[in-house]
Scaffold this motif. Structure first.
Motif, PDB file in Angstrom:
ATOM      1  N   HIS A 143       0.856  -1.187   0.000  1.00  0.00           N
ATOM      2  CA  HIS A 143       0.000   0.000   0.000  1.00  0.00           C
ATOM      3  C   HIS A 143       0.889   1.233   0.000  1.00  0.00           C
ATOM      4  CE1 HIS A 143      -3.068   2.865   1.844  1.00  0.00           C
ATOM      5  NE2 HIS A 143      -3.659   2.398   0.760  1.00  0.00           N
ATOM      6  N   ASP A 174      -8.345   0.674   1.901  1.00  0.00           N
ATOM      7  CA  ASP A 174      -8.934   1.426   0.800  1.00  0.00           C
ATOM      8  C   ASP A 174      -7.816   1.951  -0.092  1.00  0.00           C
ATOM      9  OD1 ASP A 174     -11.376   0.987   2.018  1.00  0.00           O
ATOM     10  OD2 ASP A 174     -11.494   2.986   2.914  1.00  0.00           O
ATOM     11  N   ASP A 176      -7.219   4.331  -3.991  1.00  0.00           N
ATOM     12  CA  ASP A 176      -7.757   4.970  -5.192  1.00  0.00           C
ATOM     13  C   ASP A 176      -7.469   4.126  -6.430  1.00  0.00           C
ATOM     14  OD1 ASP A 176      -8.607   7.346  -3.790  1.00  0.00           O
ATOM     15  OD2 ASP A 176      -6.499   7.935  -3.708  1.00  0.00           O
ATOM     16  N   ASP A 369     -14.620  -5.928  -4.365  1.00  0.00           N
ATOM     17  CA  ASP A 369     -14.587  -5.378  -3.009  1.00  0.00           C
ATOM     18  C   ASP A 369     -13.833  -4.055  -2.968  1.00  0.00           C
ATOM     19  OD1 ASP A 369     -16.015  -7.545  -2.103  1.00  0.00           O
ATOM     20  OD2 ASP A 369     -14.281  -8.607  -1.278  1.00  0.00           O
ATOM     21  N   PHE A 370     -12.716  -3.973  -3.678  1.00  0.00           N
ATOM     22  CA  PHE A 370     -11.970  -2.715  -3.726  1.00  0.00           C
ATOM     23  C   PHE A 370     -12.820  -1.599  -4.340  1.00  0.00           C
ATOM     24  CE2 PHE A 370      -7.960  -4.864  -2.777  1.00  0.00           C
ATOM     25  CZ  PHE A 370      -7.247  -3.863  -2.134  1.00  0.00           C
ATOM     26  N   CYS A 371     -13.458  -1.920  -5.470  1.00  0.00           N
ATOM     27  CA  CYS A 371     -14.238  -0.902  -6.170  1.00  0.00           C
ATOM     28  C   CYS A 371     -15.463  -0.475  -5.361  1.00  0.00           C
ATOM     29  CB  CYS A 371     -14.640  -1.412  -7.548  1.00  0.00           C
ATOM     30  SG  CYS A 371     -13.221  -1.665  -8.657  1.00  0.00           S
ATOM     31  N   ARG A 373     -15.444  -0.092  -2.317  1.00  0.00           N
ATOM     32  CA  ARG A 373     -14.936   0.800  -1.265  1.00  0.00           C
ATOM     33  C   ARG A 373     -14.246   2.035  -1.844  1.00  0.00           C
ATOM     34  NH1 ARG A 373     -10.974  -1.380   1.442  1.00  0.00           N
ATOM     35  NH2 ARG A 373     -10.748  -3.358   0.350  1.00  0.00           N
ATOM     36  N   GLY A 374     -14.430   2.279  -3.144  1.00  0.00           N
ATOM     37  CA  GLY A 374     -13.981   3.552  -3.689  1.00  0.00           C
ATOM     38  C   GLY A 374     -12.844   3.516  -4.688  1.00  0.00           C
ATOM     39  N   THR A 375     -12.297   2.348  -5.005  1.00  0.00           N
ATOM     40  CA  THR A 375     -11.235   2.293  -6.012  1.00  0.00           C
ATOM     41  C   THR A 375     -11.775   2.767  -7.354  1.00  0.00           C
ATOM     42  OG1 THR A 375     -10.028   0.525  -4.890  1.00  0.00           O
ATOM     43  CG2 THR A 375      -9.660   0.758  -7.259  1.00  0.00           C
TER      44      THR A 375
END
Length: 412
Positions: A143, A174, A176, A369-371, A373-375
Protein backbone atom coordinates in the motif's frame (compact mmCIF):
# COMPACT_ATOMS: atom_id res chain seq x y z
CA UNK A 1 1.30 9.99 -9.20
CA UNK A 2 2.97 8.64 -12.34
CA UNK A 3 3.19 4.90 -13.00
CA UNK A 4 5.49 3.14 -15.45
CA UNK A 5 4.95 -0.57 -16.07
CA UNK A 6 8.35 -2.11 -16.77
CA UNK A 7 7.51 -5.84 -16.69
CA UNK A 8 4.80 -8.49 -16.28
CA UNK A 9 2.70 -6.64 -18.85
CA UNK A 10 0.37 -9.12 -20.56
CA UNK A 11 2.88 -11.80 -19.49
CA UNK A 12 4.05 -13.62 -16.38
CA UNK A 13 7.56 -12.76 -15.27
CA UNK A 14 9.89 -9.77 -14.62
CA UNK A 15 7.40 -7.88 -12.47
CA UNK A 16 8.34 -4.21 -12.06
CA UNK A 17 6.25 -1.06 -11.55
CA UNK A 18 7.86 2.36 -11.06
CA UNK A 19 6.13 5.16 -9.16
CA UNK A 20 7.13 8.77 -9.90
CA UNK A 21 10.56 7.55 -11.04
CA UNK A 22 11.35 7.10 -7.35
CA UNK A 23 9.75 3.95 -5.94
CA UNK A 24 10.12 0.58 -7.68
CA UNK A 25 7.67 -2.14 -6.70
CA UNK A 26 9.36 -5.48 -7.46
CA UNK A 27 12.21 -5.94 -9.91
CA UNK A 28 12.21 -9.49 -11.20
CA UNK A 29 13.36 -11.59 -14.12
CA UNK A 30 11.70 -13.98 -16.54
CA UNK A 31 13.78 -17.17 -16.23
CA UNK A 32 14.43 -19.39 -19.20
CA UNK A 33 17.00 -19.98 -21.89
CA UNK A 34 17.17 -16.23 -22.46
CA UNK A 35 16.53 -14.32 -19.24
CA UNK A 36 14.35 -11.22 -19.63
CA UNK A 37 14.76 -8.15 -17.44
CA UNK A 38 12.46 -5.18 -16.83
CA UNK A 39 12.56 -2.70 -19.72
CA UNK A 40 14.18 0.74 -19.92
CA UNK A 41 16.74 2.12 -17.55
CA UNK A 42 15.62 2.90 -14.01
CA UNK A 43 17.18 4.88 -11.18
CA UNK A 44 14.81 4.33 -8.24
CA UNK A 45 15.55 5.75 -4.81
CA UNK A 46 13.75 2.86 -3.13
CA UNK A 47 12.67 -0.68 -4.02
CA UNK A 48 9.74 -2.49 -2.41
CA UNK A 49 9.80 -6.27 -2.88
CA UNK A 50 6.51 -8.15 -2.56
CA UNK A 51 7.97 -11.65 -2.20
CA UNK A 52 11.00 -13.82 -2.88
CA UNK A 53 10.16 -15.59 -6.17
CA UNK A 54 12.71 -14.56 -8.78
CA UNK A 55 10.13 -13.14 -11.18
CA UNK A 56 9.58 -10.49 -8.48
CA UNK A 57 12.96 -10.22 -6.73
CA UNK A 58 15.58 -11.71 -9.05
CA UNK A 59 16.92 -8.49 -10.61
CA UNK A 60 17.06 -6.34 -7.46
CA UNK A 61 20.85 -6.89 -6.95
CA UNK A 62 21.41 -5.39 -10.42
CA UNK A 63 20.38 -1.97 -9.07
CA UNK A 64 22.75 -1.86 -6.12
CA UNK A 65 25.15 0.57 -7.83
CA UNK A 66 22.42 3.18 -7.27
CA UNK A 67 22.48 2.43 -3.52
CA UNK A 68 18.68 2.48 -3.21
CA UNK A 69 16.86 1.74 0.03
CA UNK A 70 15.30 -1.73 -0.24
CA UNK A 71 12.29 -2.83 1.79
CA UNK A 72 10.74 -6.27 2.25
CA UNK A 73 9.45 -8.54 5.01
CA UNK A 74 12.01 -10.57 7.02
CA UNK A 75 11.14 -13.95 5.43
CA UNK A 76 11.21 -12.39 1.96
CA UNK A 77 14.70 -11.05 2.57
CA UNK A 78 16.07 -14.37 3.79
CA UNK A 79 14.45 -16.34 0.96
CA UNK A 80 15.34 -13.81 -1.76
CA UNK A 81 18.94 -13.72 -0.53
CA UNK A 82 19.05 -17.53 -0.66
CA UNK A 83 17.82 -17.52 -4.28
CA UNK A 84 20.17 -14.70 -5.27
CA UNK A 85 23.20 -16.60 -3.91
CA UNK A 86 22.07 -19.74 -5.74
CA UNK A 87 21.61 -17.83 -9.01
CA UNK A 88 25.15 -16.46 -8.71
CA UNK A 89 26.53 -19.90 -7.89
CA UNK A 90 24.82 -21.51 -10.90
CA UNK A 91 26.07 -18.80 -13.27
CA UNK A 92 29.65 -19.23 -12.06
CA UNK A 93 29.43 -23.03 -12.24
CA UNK A 94 28.13 -22.97 -15.81
CA UNK A 95 30.65 -20.38 -16.96
CA UNK A 96 28.01 -17.75 -17.68
CA UNK A 97 28.34 -14.02 -17.10
CA UNK A 98 26.30 -13.38 -13.95
CA UNK A 99 23.92 -10.42 -13.83
CA UNK A 100 25.52 -9.30 -10.56
CA UNK A 101 28.56 -10.18 -8.50
CA UNK A 102 29.23 -11.02 -4.88
CA UNK A 103 29.93 -7.37 -4.04
CA UNK A 104 26.52 -6.33 -5.35
CA UNK A 105 24.96 -9.21 -3.46
CA UNK A 106 26.57 -7.93 -0.26
CA UNK A 107 25.24 -4.44 -1.02
CA UNK A 108 21.79 -5.95 -1.50
CA UNK A 109 21.93 -7.38 2.02
CA UNK A 110 23.32 -4.13 3.45
CA UNK A 111 20.75 -1.89 1.73
CA UNK A 112 17.70 -3.95 2.74
CA UNK A 113 15.48 -2.86 5.60
CA UNK A 114 13.24 -5.64 6.91
CA UNK A 115 9.70 -4.49 7.71
CA UNK A 116 6.96 -6.76 9.03
CA UNK A 117 3.45 -6.78 7.60
CA UNK A 118 1.07 -4.46 9.40
CA UNK A 119 3.77 -1.90 10.23
CA UNK A 120 3.35 1.57 8.69
CA UNK A 121 6.59 3.23 7.57
CA UNK A 122 7.66 6.30 5.63
CA UNK A 123 10.21 6.45 2.82
CA UNK A 124 11.16 9.06 0.24
CA UNK A 125 7.96 11.07 0.66
CA UNK A 126 5.52 8.13 0.74
CA UNK A 127 3.55 6.41 3.49
CA UNK A 128 3.90 2.66 3.03
CA UNK A 129 2.62 -0.58 4.51
CA UNK A 130 2.95 -4.28 3.71
CA UNK A 131 -0.18 -6.45 3.94
CA UNK A 132 -0.24 -10.26 4.05
CA UNK A 133 -0.69 -11.57 0.50
CA UNK A 134 -1.14 -15.28 1.30
CA UNK A 135 0.92 -16.63 -1.61
CA UNK A 136 4.07 -17.87 0.25
CA UNK A 137 5.59 -17.13 3.68
CA UNK A 138 6.48 -13.45 3.83
CA UNK A 139 4.58 -12.51 0.67
CA UNK A 140 3.19 -8.99 0.94
CA UNK A 141 0.88 -6.74 -1.01
CA UNK A 142 2.00 -3.10 -0.96
CA UNK A 143 0.00 0.00 0.00
CA UNK A 144 1.43 3.35 -1.11
CA UNK A 145 0.14 6.85 -0.27
CA UNK A 146 1.75 10.04 -1.62
CA UNK A 147 1.87 13.57 -0.22
CA UNK A 148 -1.38 14.45 -1.99
CA UNK A 149 -3.10 11.53 -0.25
CA UNK A 150 -3.45 9.58 -3.51
CA UNK A 151 -3.30 5.87 -2.61
CA UNK A 152 -2.36 2.72 -4.50
CA UNK A 153 -2.54 -0.99 -3.66
CA UNK A 154 -0.29 -3.47 -5.48
CA UNK A 155 -1.21 -7.13 -4.94
CA UNK A 156 2.00 -8.79 -6.10
CA UNK A 157 1.09 -12.49 -6.20
CA UNK A 158 -1.94 -12.97 -3.98
CA UNK A 159 -4.02 -15.81 -2.57
CA UNK A 160 -7.15 -15.12 -0.53
CA UNK A 161 -7.62 -18.80 0.41
CA UNK A 162 -5.82 -20.64 3.22
CA UNK A 163 -3.33 -23.38 2.42
CA UNK A 164 -1.72 -25.79 4.88
CA UNK A 165 1.36 -23.54 4.92
CA UNK A 166 0.02 -19.97 5.06
CA UNK A 167 -3.19 -18.10 5.80
CA UNK A 168 -4.94 -16.40 2.92
CA UNK A 169 -4.99 -12.64 2.45
CA UNK A 170 -8.03 -11.16 4.17
CA UNK A 171 -7.22 -7.56 5.11
CA UNK A 172 -7.14 -4.88 2.44
CA UNK A 173 -6.97 -1.10 2.83
CA UNK A 174 -8.93 1.43 0.80
CA UNK A 175 -7.08 2.59 -2.31
CA UNK A 176 -7.76 4.97 -5.19
CA UNK A 177 -5.84 2.71 -7.58
CA UNK A 178 -5.50 -1.08 -7.65
CA UNK A 179 -2.73 -2.93 -9.51
CA UNK A 180 -3.65 -6.61 -9.51
CA UNK A 181 -2.13 -9.82 -10.75
CA UNK A 182 -4.22 -11.70 -13.33
CA UNK A 183 -2.53 -15.12 -13.38
CA UNK A 184 -5.64 -17.27 -13.09
CA UNK A 185 -8.27 -14.94 -14.53
CA UNK A 186 -10.68 -17.23 -16.40
CA UNK A 187 -9.40 -20.34 -14.63
CA UNK A 188 -10.98 -21.75 -11.50
CA UNK A 189 -8.99 -23.90 -9.10
CA UNK A 190 -10.66 -27.14 -8.00
CA UNK A 191 -11.43 -27.28 -4.26
CA UNK A 192 -8.20 -27.81 -2.33
CA UNK A 193 -9.59 -30.73 -0.30
CA UNK A 194 -10.48 -32.57 -3.50
CA UNK A 195 -7.00 -31.97 -4.93
CA UNK A 196 -5.35 -33.18 -1.74
CA UNK A 197 -7.50 -36.34 -1.61
CA UNK A 198 -6.80 -37.22 -5.25
CA UNK A 199 -3.07 -36.63 -4.73
CA UNK A 200 -2.89 -38.81 -1.60
CA UNK A 201 -5.00 -41.56 -3.19
CA UNK A 202 -2.64 -41.60 -6.17
CA UNK A 203 0.43 -41.82 -3.93
CA UNK A 204 -1.02 -44.75 -1.96
CA UNK A 205 -2.07 -46.53 -5.17
CA UNK A 206 1.54 -46.42 -6.37
CA UNK A 207 3.11 -47.43 -3.06
CA UNK A 208 0.69 -50.36 -2.72
CA UNK A 209 1.91 -51.95 -5.97
CA UNK A 210 5.59 -51.47 -5.07
CA UNK A 211 6.21 -48.35 -7.14
CA UNK A 212 7.84 -45.12 -6.06
CA UNK A 213 6.59 -41.55 -6.44
CA UNK A 214 8.76 -38.63 -7.49
CA UNK A 215 7.15 -35.27 -6.64
CA UNK A 216 9.00 -32.38 -8.30
CA UNK A 217 8.26 -29.28 -6.21
CA UNK A 218 9.19 -25.62 -6.07
CA UNK A 219 11.59 -24.93 -3.20
CA UNK A 220 9.67 -22.06 -1.64
CA UNK A 221 6.14 -22.90 -0.53
CA UNK A 222 5.32 -26.04 -2.48
CA UNK A 223 7.90 -28.38 -0.91
CA UNK A 224 6.81 -27.39 2.59
CA UNK A 225 3.08 -27.66 1.86
CA UNK A 226 3.45 -31.09 0.30
CA UNK A 227 5.46 -32.42 3.23
CA UNK A 228 2.72 -31.23 5.60
CA UNK A 229 0.08 -32.97 3.45
CA UNK A 230 2.03 -36.23 3.29
CA UNK A 231 2.71 -36.13 7.03
CA UNK A 232 -0.99 -35.62 7.75
CA UNK A 233 -1.61 -39.00 6.08
CA UNK A 234 1.26 -40.86 7.74
CA UNK A 235 3.56 -40.84 4.71
CA UNK A 236 7.22 -40.22 5.49
CA UNK A 237 8.95 -39.08 2.31
CA UNK A 238 12.51 -38.35 1.36
CA UNK A 239 13.07 -34.63 0.78
CA UNK A 240 15.89 -33.23 -1.31
CA UNK A 241 16.95 -29.91 -2.82
CA UNK A 242 16.67 -26.27 -1.86
CA UNK A 243 13.26 -26.82 -0.25
CA UNK A 244 15.13 -28.03 2.86
CA UNK A 245 17.10 -24.78 3.12
CA UNK A 246 13.91 -22.80 2.52
CA UNK A 247 12.22 -24.70 5.37
CA UNK A 248 15.07 -23.82 7.73
CA UNK A 249 14.61 -20.16 6.83
CA UNK A 250 10.84 -20.34 7.33
CA UNK A 251 11.28 -21.95 10.73
CA UNK A 252 13.00 -18.74 11.88
CA UNK A 253 9.81 -16.81 11.12
CA UNK A 254 7.00 -18.87 12.71
CA UNK A 255 4.66 -15.87 12.81
CA UNK A 256 4.43 -16.08 9.00
CA UNK A 257 3.46 -19.78 9.04
CA UNK A 258 -0.11 -20.94 9.59
CA UNK A 259 0.86 -23.98 11.68
CA UNK A 260 4.60 -23.91 12.48
CA UNK A 261 4.28 -26.93 14.79
CA UNK A 262 2.94 -29.12 11.98
CA UNK A 263 5.57 -27.80 9.56
CA UNK A 264 8.34 -28.78 11.97
CA UNK A 265 6.80 -32.22 12.55
CA UNK A 266 6.52 -32.81 8.81
CA UNK A 267 10.23 -32.18 8.27
CA UNK A 268 11.22 -34.06 11.41
CA UNK A 269 9.33 -37.09 10.08
CA UNK A 270 10.85 -36.83 6.61
CA UNK A 271 14.31 -38.07 5.66
CA UNK A 272 16.51 -35.30 4.31
CA UNK A 273 18.80 -36.33 1.49
CA UNK A 274 21.70 -34.53 -0.18
CA UNK A 275 24.93 -35.19 -2.05
CA UNK A 276 26.21 -38.76 -2.24
CA UNK A 277 23.28 -40.10 -0.20
CA UNK A 278 21.07 -39.74 -3.30
CA UNK A 279 22.78 -42.54 -5.17
CA UNK A 280 22.61 -44.91 -2.22
CA UNK A 281 18.91 -44.37 -1.59
CA UNK A 282 16.68 -47.44 -1.91
CA UNK A 283 13.82 -46.30 -4.12
CA UNK A 284 11.30 -49.03 -3.35
CA UNK A 285 7.76 -48.03 -2.41
CA UNK A 286 9.03 -44.59 -1.46
CA UNK A 287 8.10 -40.95 -2.02
CA UNK A 288 10.69 -38.33 -2.96
CA UNK A 289 9.83 -34.62 -2.83
CA UNK A 290 12.56 -32.68 -4.57
CA UNK A 291 13.47 -29.68 -6.70
CA UNK A 292 13.25 -28.58 -9.46
CA UNK A 293 9.50 -28.19 -9.84
CA UNK A 294 9.58 -28.01 -13.65
CA UNK A 295 12.23 -30.75 -14.10
CA UNK A 296 14.78 -28.23 -15.38
CA UNK A 297 17.86 -29.19 -13.42
CA UNK A 298 18.12 -30.03 -9.74
CA UNK A 299 18.20 -33.38 -7.92
CA UNK A 300 14.92 -34.49 -9.50
CA UNK A 301 16.72 -35.47 -12.69
CA UNK A 302 18.96 -37.92 -10.82
CA UNK A 303 15.94 -39.64 -9.32
CA UNK A 304 14.19 -39.80 -12.68
CA UNK A 305 17.30 -41.40 -14.21
CA UNK A 306 16.90 -44.25 -11.74
CA UNK A 307 13.16 -44.75 -12.24
CA UNK A 308 12.33 -43.67 -15.80
CA UNK A 309 12.04 -47.27 -17.01
CA UNK A 310 9.72 -48.36 -14.16
CA UNK A 311 6.04 -48.44 -15.23
CA UNK A 312 4.93 -49.06 -11.62
CA UNK A 313 6.28 -45.69 -10.49
CA UNK A 314 4.86 -42.17 -10.93
CA UNK A 315 6.03 -38.63 -11.46
CA UNK A 316 3.48 -36.28 -9.88
CA UNK A 317 3.81 -32.67 -10.95
CA UNK A 318 2.51 -30.25 -8.34
CA UNK A 319 2.55 -26.95 -10.20
CA UNK A 320 2.16 -25.16 -13.51
CA UNK A 321 4.67 -26.22 -16.18
CA UNK A 322 5.89 -23.35 -18.33
CA UNK A 323 6.16 -23.81 -22.10
CA UNK A 324 9.66 -24.96 -23.03
CA UNK A 325 10.43 -26.69 -19.73
CA UNK A 326 11.11 -30.39 -19.20
CA UNK A 327 7.91 -30.58 -17.17
CA UNK A 328 5.80 -29.34 -20.06
CA UNK A 329 7.59 -31.70 -22.45
CA UNK A 330 6.91 -34.60 -20.08
CA UNK A 331 3.19 -33.78 -20.02
CA UNK A 332 2.95 -33.25 -23.78
CA UNK A 333 5.21 -36.02 -25.08
CA UNK A 334 6.17 -38.33 -22.21
CA UNK A 335 9.83 -37.45 -22.76
CA UNK A 336 12.40 -35.25 -21.02
CA UNK A 337 15.94 -34.16 -21.78
CA UNK A 338 18.25 -35.34 -19.02
CA UNK A 339 21.93 -34.40 -19.25
CA UNK A 340 21.73 -34.20 -23.05
CA UNK A 341 19.87 -37.50 -23.39
CA UNK A 342 16.20 -37.84 -24.33
CA UNK A 343 14.53 -40.20 -21.87
CA UNK A 344 11.13 -41.75 -22.56
CA UNK A 345 9.30 -41.90 -19.24
CA UNK A 346 7.57 -45.18 -18.46
CA UNK A 347 6.29 -44.01 -15.05
CA UNK A 348 2.82 -42.52 -15.19
CA UNK A 349 2.86 -38.71 -15.24
CA UNK A 350 0.17 -36.82 -13.32
CA UNK A 351 -0.40 -33.18 -12.50
CA UNK A 352 -2.31 -31.62 -9.59
CA UNK A 353 -3.30 -28.01 -9.04
CA UNK A 354 -1.66 -26.82 -5.81
CA UNK A 355 -1.55 -23.22 -6.99
CA UNK A 356 -0.66 -20.51 -4.49
CA UNK A 357 -2.54 -17.86 -6.49
CA UNK A 358 -6.16 -16.77 -6.24
CA UNK A 359 -8.41 -18.35 -8.84
CA UNK A 360 -10.87 -16.59 -11.13
CA UNK A 361 -13.67 -16.23 -8.57
CA UNK A 362 -11.38 -14.90 -5.85
CA UNK A 363 -9.68 -12.40 -8.18
CA UNK A 364 -13.01 -11.01 -9.35
CA UNK A 365 -14.38 -10.77 -5.81
CA UNK A 366 -11.26 -8.97 -4.59
CA UNK A 367 -11.49 -6.37 -7.36
CA UNK A 368 -15.21 -5.91 -6.73
CA UNK A 369 -14.59 -5.38 -3.01
CA UNK A 370 -11.97 -2.71 -3.73
CA UNK A 371 -14.24 -0.90 -6.17
CA UNK A 372 -17.18 -1.05 -3.75
CA UNK A 373 -14.94 0.80 -1.26
CA UNK A 374 -13.98 3.55 -3.69
CA UNK A 375 -11.24 2.29 -6.01
CA UNK A 376 -11.54 4.33 -9.20
CA UNK A 377 -8.97 2.71 -11.48
CA UNK A 378 -7.61 -0.80 -11.91
CA UNK A 379 -4.52 -2.01 -13.75
CA UNK A 380 -4.24 -5.72 -14.58
CA UNK A 381 -0.82 -7.36 -15.02
CA UNK A 382 1.06 -10.64 -14.48
CA UNK A 383 -1.09 -12.97 -16.60
CA UNK A 384 -1.75 -14.41 -20.04
CA UNK A 385 -5.11 -12.64 -20.41
CA UNK A 386 -4.69 -9.30 -18.67
CA UNK A 387 -6.73 -7.57 -21.39
CA UNK A 388 -9.64 -9.95 -20.77
CA UNK A 389 -9.56 -9.20 -17.06
CA UNK A 390 -9.52 -5.44 -17.69
CA UNK A 391 -12.48 -5.79 -20.09
CA UNK A 392 -14.41 -7.79 -17.48
CA UNK A 393 -13.79 -5.11 -14.84
CA UNK A 394 -15.01 -2.36 -17.16
CA UNK A 395 -18.09 -4.28 -18.27
CA UNK A 396 -19.14 -5.95 -15.01
CA UNK A 397 -18.04 -3.41 -12.40
CA UNK A 398 -18.10 -0.21 -14.43
CA UNK A 399 -14.70 1.04 -13.26
CA UNK A 400 -11.92 2.25 -15.53
CA UNK A 401 -9.49 -0.63 -16.12
CA UNK A 402 -6.46 -1.18 -18.31
CA UNK A 403 -3.92 -3.91 -19.11
CA UNK A 404 -0.72 -1.87 -19.62
CA UNK A 405 1.71 -2.63 -22.40
CA UNK A 406 5.40 -3.02 -21.67
CA UNK A 407 6.94 0.37 -20.86
CA UNK A 408 3.62 2.20 -20.85
CA UNK A 409 3.18 5.20 -18.53
CA UNK A 410 0.10 6.59 -16.81
CA UNK A 411 -0.64 9.65 -14.71
CA UNK A 412 -3.24 9.10 -11.99
Amino acid sequence: MELEFKGACREVGRSAVLIDEKIMMDYGVSPGEHIKYPVNGSRPEAILVSHAHIDHSGAVPNLMDLEPDVYMTPPTFDLAHMLAKDTLKIAEREGEMPAYDSIELSKFAHQTKQIDTGVEFHAHGYDLEFFNAGHIPGAAAIHVKDKENKSLFYTGDINTSDTRLVSGAVEFPDADVLITESTYFGDEHPPRKEVEKAFIDSVFDTLNIGGSVIVPAFAIGRTQELLMLLDAHGIRPFVDGMGVQAYKIMSKHPEYIRNPTHLKRAFDNATMVAGRKRDGLRLESSVVVTTAGMLNGGPVLRYISRLYKDPKSKIILSGYQVEGTNGRMALDTGNIENDGVIQHLKPKIEQYDFSAHSGDKELKQMVKDFCDRGTQRVFTMHGDNCEGFADWIKEEIGVEACAPELGERFTI
